[in-house]
Motif scaffolding. Structure first.
Motif, short mmCIF file in Angstrom:
data_model
loop_
_atom_site.label_atom_id
_atom_site.label_comp_id
_atom_site.label_asym_id
_atom_site.label_seq_id
_atom_site.Cartn_x
_atom_site.Cartn_y
_atom_site.Cartn_z
N MET A 83 0.83 -1.20 0.00
CA MET A 83 0.00 0.00 0.00
C MET A 83 0.87 1.26 0.00
O MET A 83 0.57 2.24 -0.69
CB MET A 83 -0.92 -0.01 1.21
CG MET A 83 -1.87 -1.20 1.27
SD MET A 83 -3.10 -1.17 -0.07
CE MET A 83 -4.03 0.29 0.39
N ASP A 84 1.96 1.21 0.77
CA ASP A 84 2.87 2.37 0.81
C ASP A 84 3.49 2.61 -0.55
O ASP A 84 3.64 3.77 -0.99
CB ASP A 84 3.97 2.13 1.84
CG ASP A 84 3.45 2.12 3.27
OD1 ASP A 84 2.35 2.67 3.50
OD2 ASP A 84 4.14 1.56 4.14
N LEU A 89 3.66 5.75 -5.70
CA LEU A 89 3.48 5.78 -7.15
C LEU A 89 2.20 6.50 -7.57
O LEU A 89 1.95 6.66 -8.77
CB LEU A 89 3.47 4.36 -7.71
CG LEU A 89 4.77 3.56 -7.57
CD1 LEU A 89 4.55 2.12 -7.98
CD2 LEU A 89 5.89 4.18 -8.38
N ARG A 90 1.39 6.88 -6.58
CA ARG A 90 0.12 7.56 -6.83
C ARG A 90 -0.81 6.70 -7.68
O ARG A 90 -1.43 7.17 -8.64
CB ARG A 90 0.36 8.93 -7.48
CG ARG A 90 1.17 9.87 -6.60
CD ARG A 90 1.38 11.22 -7.26
NE ARG A 90 2.16 12.10 -6.38
CZ ARG A 90 2.53 13.34 -6.71
NH1 ARG A 90 2.16 13.84 -7.89
NH2 ARG A 90 3.24 14.07 -5.88
N ARG A 91 -0.91 5.45 -7.29
CA ARG A 91 -1.78 4.51 -7.98
C ARG A 91 -2.86 4.01 -7.02
O ARG A 91 -2.61 3.85 -5.82
CB ARG A 91 -0.97 3.31 -8.49
CG ARG A 91 0.06 3.66 -9.54
CD ARG A 91 -0.58 4.23 -10.79
NE ARG A 91 0.37 4.52 -11.84
CZ ARG A 91 0.49 3.83 -12.97
NH1 ARG A 91 -0.31 2.81 -13.20
NH2 ARG A 91 1.40 4.16 -13.86
N PRO A 92 -4.07 3.76 -7.52
CA PRO A 92 -5.15 3.27 -6.67
C PRO A 92 -4.93 1.81 -6.30
O PRO A 92 -4.16 1.08 -6.95
CB PRO A 92 -6.39 3.43 -7.55
CG PRO A 92 -5.86 3.33 -8.95
CD PRO A 92 -4.50 3.96 -8.92
N THR A 93 -5.62 1.38 -5.27
CA THR A 93 -5.55 -0.02 -4.85
C THR A 93 -6.26 -0.90 -5.87
O THR A 93 -7.43 -0.67 -6.18
CB THR A 93 -6.21 -0.20 -3.47
OG1 THR A 93 -5.57 0.66 -2.53
CG2 THR A 93 -6.09 -1.64 -3.00
N PRO A 94 -5.58 -1.89 -6.43
CA PRO A 94 -6.23 -2.72 -7.45
C PRO A 94 -7.23 -3.70 -6.86
O PRO A 94 -7.02 -4.22 -5.76
CB PRO A 94 -5.05 -3.47 -8.08
CG PRO A 94 -4.05 -3.57 -6.97
CD PRO A 94 -4.19 -2.29 -6.19
N GLY A 207 11.25 11.54 -8.73
CA GLY A 207 10.67 10.22 -8.91
C GLY A 207 11.34 9.37 -9.97
O GLY A 207 10.90 8.24 -10.23
N ARG A 208 12.39 9.87 -10.59
CA ARG A 208 13.07 9.12 -11.63
C ARG A 208 13.93 8.01 -11.01
O ARG A 208 14.65 8.25 -10.03
CB ARG A 208 13.96 10.03 -12.48
CG ARG A 208 13.21 11.16 -13.18
CD ARG A 208 14.17 12.06 -13.91
NE ARG A 208 15.17 12.64 -13.00
CZ ARG A 208 16.14 13.46 -13.39
NH1 ARG A 208 16.23 13.81 -14.66
NH2 ARG A 208 17.00 13.94 -12.50
N ILE A 209 13.85 6.81 -11.56
CA ILE A 209 14.68 5.71 -11.07
C ILE A 209 16.09 5.88 -11.61
O ILE A 209 16.31 5.97 -12.81
CB ILE A 209 14.10 4.35 -11.50
CG1 ILE A 209 12.76 4.09 -10.79
CG2 ILE A 209 15.10 3.23 -11.17
CD1 ILE A 209 12.15 2.75 -11.11
N ARG A 210 17.06 5.90 -10.70
CA ARG A 210 18.46 6.09 -11.08
C ARG A 210 19.30 4.84 -10.83
O ARG A 210 20.43 4.76 -11.30
CB ARG A 210 19.04 7.27 -10.30
CG ARG A 210 18.28 8.59 -10.54
CD ARG A 210 18.36 9.04 -11.99
NE ARG A 210 19.72 9.11 -12.44
CZ ARG A 210 20.56 10.11 -12.17
NH1 ARG A 210 20.12 11.16 -11.45
NH2 ARG A 210 21.80 10.11 -12.62
N ALA A 211 18.75 3.89 -10.08
CA ALA A 211 19.47 2.64 -9.85
C ALA A 211 18.47 1.55 -9.51
O ALA A 211 17.49 1.79 -8.80
CB ALA A 211 20.50 2.78 -8.72
N ILE A 212 18.75 0.35 -10.05
CA ILE A 212 17.98 -0.86 -9.72
C ILE A 212 19.01 -1.96 -9.48
O ILE A 212 19.54 -2.55 -10.42
CB ILE A 212 17.03 -1.29 -10.85
CG1 ILE A 212 16.14 -0.14 -11.30
CG2 ILE A 212 16.18 -2.48 -10.41
CD1 ILE A 212 15.35 -0.44 -12.58
#
Length: 219
Positions: A83-84, A89-94, A207-212
């Motif tokens: 949920m966090d 990501l500002r997405r609703p709960t599916p 919010g840009r991903i810089r490392a995975i």
């Protein structure tokens, strides 16, 4: 003082084990695919058509608490951390399943991860960003269980997020070029310790991903 000593031991002992798992020399994926599955939706978990991503993609599985609470089919794997992550990501709960894909931007920053073997239901972990600069960083250290296809009721391979730690790296003007965290993470009930790995996701202030980063284990 006693609690601090015990925590230090829990961190140090697993890292002193025979196998050390690190992100050294592990290529970083170009795309992060996050699969959010409602704990109510067993059919979603069993769906053979679940997106898996092409080469260069790391897929993570988040189990979102369902409306049936403890009565949900996947309740034992559900986590409030899912949920966090959705909130971030500002997405609703599916109600069923949802996939969020985000591409890593720019040259990958070196986010080093390491962990040892499980010891008394804990795993010692570390995360290090050597060139932090003054950026506001949002870091996610994920304890992930790698589930092979055909196991745990899933026809496809899964990377189930079991535990999450978010260090306080969102500080400007630290005056240091390095950020690091060392801590113990508990092995959740039902998880198989030999299948656990670390994943680190580093996002900047926009919010840009810089490392995975992800660990591999070597003898």
């Amino acid at each position: 003082m006693l609690r601090l000593l015990l925590t230090s031991l829990l961190v140090a002992l697993p890292l002193a084990g025979h196998a050390l798992c690190t992100s050294d020399d592990v290529p970083q994926p170009e795309l992060l695919m996050e699969r959010f599955t409602s704990a109510d939706c067993l059919a979603c978990w069993r769906d053979r058509n679940t997106p898996q991503g092409a080469a260069g993609t790391l897929a993570l599985d988040w189990i979102v608490p369902g409306l049936k609470a403890e009565g949900a089919a996947l309740a034992s794997d559900a986590s409030d951390d899912a949920m966090d992550r959705l909130d971030y990501l500002r997405r609703p709960t599916p109600k069923g399943a949802e996939v969020v894909s985000t591409r890593r931007e720019g040259d990958p920053l070196r986010l080093r991860l390491a962990h040892g073997q499980a010891f008394n239901d804990y795993i010692g972990t570390s995360m290090q960003l050597r060139q932090a600069g003054d950026e506001v960083w949002h870091a996610w250290l994920l304890l992930v269980e790698k589930v092979p296809p055909g196991q745990d009721g899933s026809p496809i391979a899964r990377n189930i997020v079991r535990k999450v730690f978010r260090p306080d790296w969102a500080r400007v003007g630290r005056g240091t070029g390095e950020l690091a965290e060392t801590r113990s993470m508990q092995v959740p009930p039902g998880a198989r310790p030999e299948r656990l790995r670390l994943v680190g996701v580093l996002q900047d202030g926009r919010g840009r991903i810089r490392a995975i980063s992800q660990t591999e284990c070597r003898d």
